[in-house]
Design a protein around this motif. Structure first.
Motif, short mmCIF file in Angstrom:
data_model
loop_
_atom_site.label_atom_id
_atom_site.label_comp_id
_atom_site.label_asym_id
_atom_site.label_seq_id
_atom_site.Cartn_x
_atom_site.Cartn_y
_atom_site.Cartn_z
N LEU A 60 -42.82 -34.68 -40.26
CA LEU A 60 -44.03 -34.06 -39.72
C LEU A 60 -45.27 -34.42 -40.55
N PHE A 254 -47.51 -25.97 -28.66
CA PHE A 254 -46.27 -25.41 -28.12
C PHE A 254 -46.51 -24.56 -26.87
N LEU A 259 -43.54 -30.26 -24.42
CA LEU A 259 -43.28 -30.38 -25.85
C LEU A 259 -42.16 -29.44 -26.29
N THR A 263 -38.79 -30.73 -28.00
CA THR A 263 -38.39 -30.24 -29.32
C THR A 263 -37.00 -29.63 -29.27
N ALA A 374 -42.01 -37.25 -26.55
CA ALA A 374 -42.65 -37.00 -27.84
C ALA A 374 -44.09 -37.46 -27.86
N ILE A 389 -42.94 -33.81 -34.95
CA ILE A 389 -42.29 -32.59 -34.47
C ILE A 389 -40.92 -32.91 -33.88
N ASN A 390 -40.90 -33.92 -33.02
CA ASN A 390 -39.67 -34.26 -32.32
C ASN A 390 -38.57 -34.70 -33.27
N ASN A 391 -38.91 -35.59 -34.19
CA ASN A 391 -37.87 -36.13 -35.06
C ASN A 391 -37.48 -35.16 -36.17
N THR A 392 -38.42 -34.31 -36.61
CA THR A 392 -38.04 -33.26 -37.56
C THR A 392 -37.00 -32.34 -36.94
N SER A 393 -37.24 -31.96 -35.69
CA SER A 393 -36.29 -31.10 -35.00
C SER A 393 -34.93 -31.77 -34.89
N ARG A 394 -34.90 -33.07 -34.63
CA ARG A 394 -33.64 -33.81 -34.51
C ARG A 394 -32.86 -33.77 -35.82
#
Length: 470
Positions: A60, A254, A259, A263, A374, A389-394
């Motif tokens: 992020l 959000f 999004l 997420t 994303a 945001i997307n990859n942190t969640s992953r």
């Protein structure tokens, strides 16, 4: 213009492939690495988790800093940091240095992933072009996952050579990004949310450390302290972002259902199928007594299929929403995982391939759809933040999922029978996670369509009287 977009695709795809290659390469050679470094059980857990820590902490911030200070600049810096981490791994005299190197690799790879995906937004502003680009991005993600374990298994006899190779590749990607990418930034004034970065980094570090240490037990003073620190720091981070108006994370984003769906989908992908596939090699080697190379080839049935599937996703009808694609992808993943829940020590590795191929097909659709959502679910000047945001969640999901799989699969001194039985239980949990994710995303998609329809009806009703009076 075609050469310009092609150059962006080469740099973005190459960086994503490298980052996932770095992430997955050691998974097939953990016993060799741990043995060579004299690592105990706790250190071996950290060898598996350390790069996830670097990724989760930096994804992020790297995306947000790239938006404000230049995506190409952060991209190139990320490749150089990855090279530094790989050098540390190659020369590590013991587990502590190696783990530190893997964390540094994660920090650098976070910049490659976040900015590598973010540069696609400005380069492909039209929906059709973006669908093709993110399909290729998803395929490169799958290719990195596929190639990494194979390369690790091939260099099992001298794993330090693997990190020399990664160093050279990282330097090559740095040159690639500098030459092929044009600088892109957001229109807003440049800022650095240092308090936000420190709170987020500290909170995620404490959370992932708690998950890693939790594999040894959940009631130790260290474990309880880490959990408490994670809760306090992450709560402080969200409070700070709310008062600071979105320096590191714009919470107003959000309000966009797309999004939220992306997420949630990234978290489910990490906690479900990604976590299972990260552990599959260990289960095959210790539960079915196969070689590291054979285990990597079996996992290839999933990862290689995801590459092809991600490329084919662009052929799906444009009218099919991102939420619908994600939901369908997770249902297919769940269906593919079902045959993997009946493994015994006598099972033939080839018997797992049909389920892995089906799960890989669904994973490819999910990866490509997540890449598209994303960047499409946030304003163009927030592309780096959306990617982060997307990859942190992953990766937070993957860290949680790997912990759950490890706890379920390993009991005391594992035997082939207990390991495969625990694996079967973990697969059932992965199926449930995938189906719950599909249902939640489908509900969000329906809600978003209803909200859009209501806004459209209100606009028509407002315009109609004006038309009658003219």
């Amino acid at each position: 213009m075609a050469s310009r977009t092609g150059a962006v695709l080469v740099a973005s795809g190459g960086a994503t492939l490298l980052a996932l290659f770095v992430f997955t390469a050691p998974l097939s050679i953990v016993p060799a690495v741990a043995g060579g470094l004299g690592a105990g059980a706790v250190a071996t857990s950290w060898i598996l988790s350390s790069m996830s820590l670097g990724l989760a902490v930096a994804l992020l911030p790297a995306g947000a800093v790239g938006d404000d200070f230049g995506r190409r600049r952060v991209f190139v810096a990320g490749a150089l940091v990855t090279a530094v981490g790989s050098v540390l791994c190659a020369v590590a005299p013991g587990p502590l240095t190696f783990i530190g190197g893997r964390v540094v690799e994660g920090l650098g790879s976070a910049a490659l992933i976040a900015c590598g995906l973010a540069v696609l937004g400005p380069a492909f502003p039209d929906a059709a072009g973006r669908a093709r680009a993110t399909g290729l991005w998803g395929a490169c993600l799958g290719a990195g996952i596929a190639i990494g374990p194979l390369a690790g298994a091939a260099l099992n006899h001298d794993w330090r050579v693997l990190y020399v190779v990664i160093t050279v590749l990282s330097l090559g990607v740095a040159v690639l990004g500098w030459v092929l990418l044009e600088e892109s930034v957001s229109a807003r004034a440049r800022t650095v949310d240092l308090p936000g970065a420190l709170l987020l980094g500290g909170g995620l570090a404490a959370l992932l450390a708690a998950l890693t240490e939790g594999r040894q037990g959940w009631t130790s003073p260290l474990e309880l302290t880490l959990v408490a620190a994670a809760v306090v720091l992450l709560a402080a981070f969200f409070a700070h972002q709310n008062s600071a108006g979105g320096g590191m994370l714009d919470l107003a984003l959000f309000r966009r259902p797309a999004l939220v769906s992306a997420t949630a989908g990234a978290f489910v992908a990490g906690a479900g199928v990604t976590a299972l596939m990260a552990f599959l090699g260990t289960m095959l080697e210790n539960g079915l007594a196969v070689s590291p190379l054979t285990a990597a080839l079996v996992v290839l049935g999933w990862s290689a299929t995801s590459v092809v599937s991600a490329l084919l996703t662009r052929r799906l009808p444009a009218t099919l929403s991102g939420g619908a694609r994600l939901s369908a992808g997770f249902v297919v993943v769940a269906a593919g995982l079902v045959p993997l829940a009946f493994v015994t020590p006598a099972s033939a590795p080839a018997a797992l391939l049909p389920g892995l191929v089906v799960a890989g097909f669904g994973t490819g659709v999910v990866n490509a759809s997540l890449g598209r959502e994303a960047v499409a679910s946030v304003p163009p000047h927030r592309a780096g933040m959306g990617s982060g945001i997307n990859n942190t969640s992953r990766y937070v999901g993957a860290a949680l999922g790997v912990t759950v799989v490890s706890v379920l699969a390993v009991h005391g001194t594992p035997t082939p029978a207990t390991l495969t039985a625990g694996w079967n239980t973990a697969v059932l949990v992965g199926i449930a996670v995938s189906l719950l994710g599909a249902a939640a995303i489908a509900a969000l998609t329906v809600r978003a369509k209803r909200a859009t329809a209501a806004v459209t009806r209100a606009a028509v009703e407002h315009i109609r009287p004006l038309g009658n009076g003219s």
